[in-house]
Design a protein around this motif. Structure first.
Motif, PDB file in Angstrom:
ATOM      1  N   SER A 158       0.809  -1.146  -0.062  1.00  0.00           N
ATOM      2  CA  SER A 158       0.006   0.156  -0.093  1.00  0.00           C
ATOM      3  C   SER A 158       1.039   1.217  -0.007  1.00  0.00           C
ATOM      4  N   ALA A 159       1.965   1.217   0.714  1.00  0.00           N
ATOM      5  CA  ALA A 159       2.718   2.282   0.664  1.00  0.00           C
ATOM      6  C   ALA A 159       3.472   2.669  -0.515  1.00  0.00           C
ATOM      7  N   CYS A 160       3.800   1.620  -1.216  1.00  0.00           N
ATOM      8  CA  CYS A 160       4.531   1.626  -2.616  1.00  0.00           C
ATOM      9  C   CYS A 160       3.563   2.213  -3.487  1.00  0.00           C
ATOM     10  N   PHE A 161       2.179   1.975  -3.720  1.00  0.00           N
ATOM     11  CA  PHE A 161       1.080   2.189  -4.258  1.00  0.00           C
ATOM     12  C   PHE A 161       0.719   3.958  -4.194  1.00  0.00           C
ATOM     13  N   MET A 162       0.575   4.127  -2.715  1.00  0.00           N
ATOM     14  CA  MET A 162       0.044   5.326  -2.244  1.00  0.00           C
ATOM     15  C   MET A 162       1.136   6.402  -2.193  1.00  0.00           C
ATOM     16  N   CYS A 163       2.311   6.120  -2.210  1.00  0.00           N
ATOM     17  CA  CYS A 163       3.437   7.009  -1.860  1.00  0.00           C
ATOM     18  C   CYS A 163       3.131   8.009  -0.954  1.00  0.00           C
ATOM     19  N   CYS A 164       2.670   7.555   0.369  1.00  0.00           N
ATOM     20  CA  CYS A 164       2.651   8.330   1.511  1.00  0.00           C
ATOM     21  C   CYS A 164       2.697   7.519   2.677  1.00  0.00           C
ATOM     22  N   ASN A 165       2.747   8.426   3.815  1.00  0.00           N
ATOM     23  CA  ASN A 165       3.022   7.652   5.027  1.00  0.00           C
ATOM     24  C   ASN A 165       1.775   7.636   5.898  1.00  0.00           C
ATOM     25  N   GLU A 166       1.397   6.847   6.361  1.00  0.00           N
ATOM     26  CA  GLU A 166       0.080   6.624   7.197  1.00  0.00           C
ATOM     27  C   GLU A 166       0.321   5.995   8.276  1.00  0.00           C
ATOM     28  N   VAL A 167      -0.350   6.134   9.522  1.00  0.00           N
ATOM     29  CA  VAL A 167      -0.496   5.399  10.723  1.00  0.00           C
ATOM     30  C   VAL A 167      -1.922   5.279  11.147  1.00  0.00           C
ATOM     31  N   PHE A 168      -2.236   3.945  11.570  1.00  0.00           N
ATOM     32  CA  PHE A 168      -3.750   3.557  11.391  1.00  0.00           C
ATOM     33  C   PHE A 168      -3.907   3.160  13.079  1.00  0.00           C
ATOM     34  N   CYS A 169      -4.662   3.504  13.931  1.00  0.00           N
ATOM     35  CA  CYS A 169      -4.930   3.377  15.088  1.00  0.00           C
ATOM     36  C   CYS A 169      -6.021   2.287  15.588  1.00  0.00           C
ATOM     37  N   SER A 170      -6.601   1.523  14.283  1.00  0.00           N
ATOM     38  CA  SER A 170      -7.306   0.536  14.658  1.00  0.00           C
ATOM     39  C   SER A 170      -7.481  -0.344  13.343  1.00  0.00           C
ATOM     40  N   SER A 171      -7.978  -1.384  13.548  1.00  0.00           N
ATOM     41  CA  SER A 171      -8.336  -2.359  12.185  1.00  0.00           C
ATOM     42  C   SER A 171      -9.409  -1.511  11.312  1.00  0.00           C
ATOM     43  N   LYS A 172     -10.166  -0.904  11.682  1.00  0.00           N
ATOM     44  CA  LYS A 172     -11.246  -0.456  10.893  1.00  0.00           C
ATOM     45  C   LYS A 172     -10.524   0.855   9.925  1.00  0.00           C
ATOM     46  N   GLN A 173      -9.472   1.222  10.258  1.00  0.00           N
ATOM     47  CA  GLN A 173      -8.833   2.460   9.519  1.00  0.00           C
ATOM     48  C   GLN A 173      -7.832   1.877   8.314  1.00  0.00           C
ATOM     49  N   LEU A 174      -7.472   0.519   8.502  1.00  0.00           N
ATOM     50  CA  LEU A 174      -6.495   0.000   7.688  1.00  0.00           C
ATOM     51  C   LEU A 174      -6.944   0.204   6.209  1.00  0.00           C
ATOM     52  N   PRO A 175      -6.070   0.177   5.134  1.00  0.00           N
ATOM     53  CA  PRO A 175      -6.563   0.252   3.913  1.00  0.00           C
ATOM     54  C   PRO A 175      -7.286  -1.117   3.327  1.00  0.00           C
ATOM     55  N   ARG A 176      -8.206  -1.043   2.227  1.00  0.00           N
ATOM     56  CA  ARG A 176      -9.049  -2.139   1.702  1.00  0.00           C
ATOM     57  C   ARG A 176      -7.971  -3.311   1.409  1.00  0.00           C
ATOM     58  N   LEU A 177      -6.839  -2.944   0.810  1.00  0.00           N
ATOM     59  CA  LEU A 177      -6.007  -4.032   0.453  1.00  0.00           C
ATOM     60  C   LEU A 177      -5.526  -4.673   1.757  1.00  0.00           C
ATOM     61  N   CYS A 178      -5.443  -4.595   2.831  1.00  0.00           N
ATOM     62  CA  CYS A 178      -5.129  -5.136   3.969  1.00  0.00           C
ATOM     63  C   CYS A 178      -6.340  -6.140   4.614  1.00  0.00           C
ATOM     64  N   LEU A 179      -7.717  -5.753   4.368  1.00  0.00           N
ATOM     65  CA  LEU A 179      -8.661  -6.486   5.025  1.00  0.00           C
ATOM     66  C   LEU A 179      -8.646  -7.838   4.795  1.00  0.00           C
ATOM     67  N   PRO A 180      -8.582  -8.394   3.595  1.00  0.00           N
ATOM     68  CA  PRO A 180      -8.599  -9.761   3.153  1.00  0.00           C
ATOM     69  C   PRO A 180      -7.380 -10.698   4.213  1.00  0.00           C
ATOM     70  N   ALA A 181      -6.380 -10.070   4.274  1.00  0.00           N
ATOM     71  CA  ALA A 181      -5.253 -10.530   4.877  1.00  0.00           C
ATOM     72  C   ALA A 181      -5.836 -10.490   6.288  1.00  0.00           C
ATOM     73  N   LEU A 182      -6.187  -9.510   7.152  1.00  0.00           N
ATOM     74  CA  LEU A 182      -6.548  -9.389   8.420  1.00  0.00           C
ATOM     75  C   LEU A 182      -7.494 -10.449   8.635  1.00  0.00           C
ATOM     76  N   LEU A 183      -8.490 -10.709   7.910  1.00  0.00           N
ATOM     77  CA  LEU A 183      -9.789 -11.406   8.166  1.00  0.00           C
ATOM     78  C   LEU A 183      -9.198 -13.115   8.079  1.00  0.00           C
ATOM     79  N   GLY A 184      -7.999 -13.190   7.153  1.00  0.00           N
ATOM     80  CA  GLY A 184      -7.597 -14.607   7.121  1.00  0.00           C
ATOM     81  C   GLY A 184      -6.698 -15.074   8.427  1.00  0.00           C
ATOM     82  N   ASP A 185      -6.128 -13.956   8.816  1.00  0.00           N
ATOM     83  CA  ASP A 185      -5.450 -14.385  10.223  1.00  0.00           C
ATOM     84  C   ASP A 185      -6.390 -14.749  11.328  1.00  0.00           C
TER      85      ASP A 185
END
Length: 190
Positions: free
Chosen positions: A163-190
């Motif tokens: 996501s960092a490579c594609f968005m070219c920006c720095n982000e900090v997320f304080c909860s799972s609800k704030q994560l980029p959509r790209l991360c949600l399938p992986a988080l649910l898989g865990d």
């Protein structure tokens, strides 16, 4: 003679018909998944580079023993190699842990080069020394083990790095609800 790709049953029969002995080794499968820490917080880190050197980024996620997300980050580093991105991702995770007062019980990475470099105390590449050294000092000072895990068990950190490579920006997320959509399938898989 050893073949690199698997043969069809018809091909194996043809080889046997020619008088050759066919020995097919059994395929071993291994179940791989993210395993939560017994206590405290685990930091999973990963770096991504879209070529060496090309745009690169890193990501990490702090999770507790129940799998709850305490914090995650996705940082863009500009042009760099994959090991550069891995080291920077670890450095950023360590800085966030110090800043937020997180008590880490382990750091996990799918980069065997990074894990081994921290275990033996030898920088993997001199161009990343200034980010690698504080991570090494943190690991030794706080006694935090750095473990190698398979890529399949590190999918959320991998998604954050991509996501960092594609968005070219720095982000900090304080909860799972704030994560980029790209991360949600992986988080649910865990």
């Amino acid at each position: 003679m050893t073949f690199k790709c698997s043969s069809t049953p018809q091909q194996l029969d043809d080889i046997r018909h020619l008088g050759f002995l066919v020995n097919v080794p059994p395929k071993m499968t291994k179940f791989v998944r993210w395993i939560p820490p017994l206590h405290g917080l685990m930091l999973n880190i990963d770096g991504a580079s879209k070529g060496n050197p090309r745009p690169c980024g890193g990501g990490g996620i702090f999770r507790d023993s129940n799998g709850n997300v305490s914090m995650a980050y996705s940082h863009y580093y500009g042009a760099g190699s994959s090991i550069f991105a891995e080291v920077r991702a670890m450095h950023d995770g360590v800085l966030l842990a110090i800043e937020k007062g997180f008590a880490l019980t382990s750091i996990c990475s799918d980069s065997l080069i990074l894990v081994n470099s921290l275990r033996i105390g030898v920088v993997p590449s001199w161009d990343c020394y200034r980010w690698w050294r504080p991570g090494l000092d943190f690991v030794h000072l706080h006694g935090v083990p750095v473990n190698h895990i398979f890529r399949e068990a590190n999918q959320v950190a991998n998604a954050l790095a991509n996501s960092a490579c594609f968005m070219c920006c720095n982000e900090v997320f304080c909860s799972s609800k704030q994560l980029p959509r790209l991360c949600l399938p992986a988080l649910l898989g865990d």
